[in-house]
Design a protein around this motif. Structure first.
Motif, PDB file in Angstrom:
ATOM      1  N   SER A  15     -56.366  27.142 -73.369  1.00 18.98           N
ATOM      2  CA  SER A  15     -57.737  27.650 -73.256  1.00 18.98           C
ATOM      3  C   SER A  15     -58.333  28.083 -74.580  1.00 18.98           C
ATOM      4  CB  SER A  15     -57.779  28.836 -72.280  1.00 18.98           C
ATOM      5  OG  SER A  15     -56.978  29.902 -72.782  1.00 18.98           O
ATOM      6  N   SER A  16     -57.568  27.970 -75.645  1.00 16.56           N
ATOM      7  CA  SER A  16     -58.077  28.413 -76.942  1.00 16.56           C
ATOM      8  C   SER A  16     -59.020  27.392 -77.530  1.00 16.56           C
ATOM      9  CB  SER A  16     -56.910  28.637 -77.914  1.00 16.56           C
ATOM     10  OG  SER A  16     -56.212  27.448 -78.105  1.00 16.56           O
ATOM     11  N   PRO A  17     -60.010  27.850 -78.333  1.00 16.46           N
ATOM     12  CA  PRO A  17     -60.956  26.901 -78.919  1.00 16.46           C
ATOM     13  C   PRO A  17     -60.293  26.026 -79.955  1.00 16.46           C
ATOM     14  CG  PRO A  17     -61.277  29.091 -79.816  1.00 16.46           C
ATOM     15  CD  PRO A  17     -60.302  29.232 -78.703  1.00 16.46           C
ATOM     16  N   GLN A  95     -67.735  31.972 -74.059  1.00 16.05           N
ATOM     17  CA  GLN A  95     -66.757  31.943 -72.973  1.00 16.05           C
ATOM     18  C   GLN A  95     -66.569  33.332 -72.354  1.00 16.05           C
ATOM     19  OE1 GLN A  95     -62.841  30.880 -74.229  1.00 16.05           O
ATOM     20  NE2 GLN A  95     -62.128  30.285 -72.203  1.00 16.05           N
ATOM     21  N   MET A 120     -62.865  23.211 -75.961  1.00 15.48           N
ATOM     22  CA  MET A 120     -61.569  23.861 -75.953  1.00 15.48           C
ATOM     23  C   MET A 120     -60.496  22.869 -76.396  1.00 15.48           C
ATOM     24  SD  MET A 120     -62.677  26.734 -75.168  1.00 15.48           S
ATOM     25  CE  MET A 120     -61.198  27.706 -75.043  1.00 15.48           C
TER      26      MET A 120
END
Length: 238
Positions: A15-17, A95, A120
């Motif tokens: 879920s991290s950019p 987000q 993402m």
């Protein structure tokens, strides 16, 4: 416990950019408003690891609104204060905003803000595509005096500017707007006295005075001004 820790780490990773480290992963767009308007809507597309940086000028105390509507739900935006960008602490993270991918807040500094749009990491790795609309608005009048001037030199900067337009002329206008009356045409390479700059229509406008006698005062787009000396140069054309 180890299984839970591993699961949480995996979720955070997915879920991290995306982190754009290569220069070619980033594209910069200068945002400009139409004459007399306080906002604009941009339609754009990004793919994979690309990050698009939208630059917009505003002053402390004004209110900015940002709304991102993407076709790919793994697409978000970050808002950065003047002097900051990807890799720095964000002023807002789409987000995590109360209403997803929407920001509405007062601005703490005068200068150029950055809205970065990205996908993402999981979607970026798959080379997914996102078509989106990005709406940016700057509301509220600027004060008589610039507040919270960061590093744009709105009320500081050099004593003199020089017109830098790649050979073309620059409009000298009666106010800080592309819709203001044109007072004269400034020549490329012409030197001007700096009387102070402000943000309007998403960009930096500088009040300047020509050095030839008789002189003319007016407003010129700061994009086309560089630091210069006080030596007089050829006169303007009406």
């Amino acid at each position: 416990m180890k299984a839970i820790s591993f699961f949480l780490a995996a979720v955070l990773t997915l879920s991290s950019p995306v982190s754009a480290t290569a220069q070619e992963d980033m594209r910069t767009v200068q945002v400009r408003f139409a004459a007399g308007s306080s906002g604009t809507t941009i339609t754009d597309t990004l793919k994979g690891r690309e990050v698009v940086l939208y630059k917009i000028g505003a002053e402390a105390g004004q209110r900015m609104t940002v709304t991102l509507i993407p076709s790919n739900l793994a697409t978000y935006f970050n808002l950065y204060a003047p002097g900051a960008g990807p890799g720095d602490e964000a002023l807002a993270v789409g987000q995590m905003t109360p209403e997803l991918n929407t920001f509405d807040g007062a601005l703490p500094l005068s200068g150029e803000y950055t809205v970065s749009v990205y996908m993402m990491r999981s979607a970026a790795r798959r080379g997914e595509v996102s078509d989106y609309t990005l709406t940016i608005g700057i509301n509220g009048d600027t004060g008589v005096v610039v507040q919270g001037d960061f590093a744009d030199g709105l009320q500081g900067g050099p004593d003199f500017y020089q017109v830098a337009t790649s050979g073309s002329t620059l409009n000298l206008r009666g106010g800080p707007s592309v819709g203001a009356d044109r007072l004269a045409l400034l020549s490329n390479g012409q030197n001007l006295r700096n009387l102070g700059c402000r943000m309007a229509e998403g960009r930096r406008w500088c009040k300047v005075a020509t050095l030839a006698d008789p002189g003319i005062e007016g407003w010129a787009a700061g994009d086309f001004l560089i630091e210069a000396s006080g030596q007089a140069t050829p006169s303007v054309r009406p």
